[in-house]
Design an enzyme around this catalytic site. Structure first.
Site, PDB file in Angstrom:
ATOM      1  N   HIS A  19       6.052   3.247  -5.279  1.00 52.40           N
ATOM      2  CA  HIS A  19       6.978   3.961  -4.396  1.00 52.40           C
ATOM      3  C   HIS A  19       7.837   4.896  -5.252  1.00 52.40           C
ATOM      4  CE1 HIS A  19      10.161   4.822  -1.553  1.00 52.40           C
ATOM      5  NE2 HIS A  19       9.345   4.392  -0.603  1.00 52.40           N
ATOM      6  N   GLU A  75      10.844   5.590  -5.199  1.00 48.51           N
ATOM      7  CA  GLU A  75      12.124   5.021  -5.644  1.00 48.51           C
ATOM      8  C   GLU A  75      11.924   4.153  -6.880  1.00 48.51           C
ATOM      9  OE1 GLU A  75      13.231   3.385  -1.826  1.00 48.51           O
ATOM     10  OE2 GLU A  75      13.410   5.420  -1.054  1.00 48.51           O
ATOM     11  N   GLU A  89       3.473  10.209   0.280  1.00 49.06           N
ATOM     12  CA  GLU A  89       4.890  10.280   0.641  1.00 49.06           C
ATOM     13  C   GLU A  89       5.551  11.407  -0.132  1.00 49.06           C
ATOM     14  OE1 GLU A  89       6.381   6.340   2.327  1.00 49.06           O
ATOM     15  OE2 GLU A  89       6.666   6.244   0.175  1.00 49.06           O
ATOM     16  N   GLY A  92      13.529   9.456   3.607  1.00 46.41           N
ATOM     17  CA  GLY A  92      14.918   9.143   3.922  1.00 46.41           C
ATOM     18  C   GLY A  92      15.798  10.368   4.137  1.00 46.41           C
ATOM     19  N   SER A 109      10.251  10.019   6.602  1.00 45.80           N
ATOM     20  CA  SER A 109      10.973  10.311   7.845  1.00 45.80           C
ATOM     21  C   SER A 109      10.060  10.332   9.076  1.00 45.80           C
ATOM     22  CB  SER A 109      11.750  11.631   7.719  1.00 45.80           C
ATOM     23  OG  SER A 109      12.709  11.524   6.686  1.00 45.80           O
TER      24      SER A 109
END
Ligand code: PEP
Length: 251
Positions: free
Chosen positions: A96, A98, A168, A174, A214
């Site tokens: 991911h 993040e 992504e 986000g 999103s």
């Protein structure tokens, strides 16, 4: 055959009681429904075992959001792929953005995590995607291709067949700024072509490629209607059944 999958990523949200409540609510909401996609929830580590025993695992798969790049031993604070599998979880989200950005997970580290996940029977949901400056510089295809090559192209075709990909775009995660359906389709088709070049058409056609960034009840139908978009990895909109269920039902 590739599957349609809607996977939630709860990130670091919900304490154990709140997480159990959400999982049970989702379980109840799906009871008796015929779905056109597999449903997965990616919970924090400490929720995995409790959630896995509280829901119908034939209806909802459970995912960890990470696992260690080491088998076992003196790695304080880490959770191994074997431990994840022992909870009843069947999936693990890896790579991911993040984790790449905040925890400095390199392609080499991710390669190890993928191997350990597969060795323990987990399905990696492997995330790839460019940051805004890379897209603006026209480098998004190159970036995504190199992320796939660097962490996954060491796998045999048989093992690659066990991977789920999640495209992504980092600028969409986000932020409320979703990729357009056309942007998602363009990248997913490119990814599939890249897979075909390495593993052949059959493996490429059988790989589920999810979109994340999103996605929500209002845009899911349009995103999922693209031929190469096989579902979604959903962050914010997976934190409530009212928001997550319509995304599942978009299939
Ligand atoms: C994610 O974290 O994988 C994600 C897609 O988040 P969001 O849906 O909130 O953009």
């Amino acid at each position: 055959m590739r599957k349609n999958i809607v996977a939630g990523n709860w990130k670091m949200n919900k304490n154990l009681q709140e997480g159990l409540t959400l999982a049970k609510e989702l379980d109840a909401a799906l009871k008796g429904k015929t779905l056109n996609c597999d449903v997965v929830i990616g919970t924090p580590f400490i929720h995995l075992a409790s959630v896995a025993t509280a829901i119908d695992l034939s209806k909802i798969g459970v995912a960890a959001q990470n696992c260690a790049d080491k088998v076992s031993g003196a790695y304080t604070g880490e959770v191994s792929a074997e431990m994840v599998a022992s909870t009843g979880a069947k999936y693990v989200i890896l790579g991911h953005s993040e984790r790449r950005a905040y925890y400095h997970e390199t392609p080499e580290i991710l390669k190890e995590k993928v191997l350990l996940a597969l060795a323990n029977g987990l399905t990696p949901i492997f995330c790839i995607g460019e940051v805004l400056s890379e897209r603006e510089a026209g480098k998004h295809f190159e970036v995504v291709k190199s992320q796939i090559e660097a962490s996954l192209f060491n796998l045999s075709a048989e093992d690659f067949g066990k991977i789920v990909l999640a495209y992504e775009p980092v600028w969409a995660i986000g932020t409320g700024k979703t990729a357009t359906a056309a942007q998602a389709q363009e990248m997913h088709a490119f990814i599939r072509k890249t897979l075909a070049g390495k593993y052949g058409e059959t493996v490429a056609n059988d790989t589920s490629i999810l979109y994340g960034g999103s996605a929500n009840a209002s845009n899911a139908k349009e995103l999922f209607s693209n031929p190469d978009v096989d579902g979604g990895l959903i962050g914010g909109a997976s934190l409530g059944v009212d928001k997550f269920l319509p995304i599942i039902e978009a299939f």
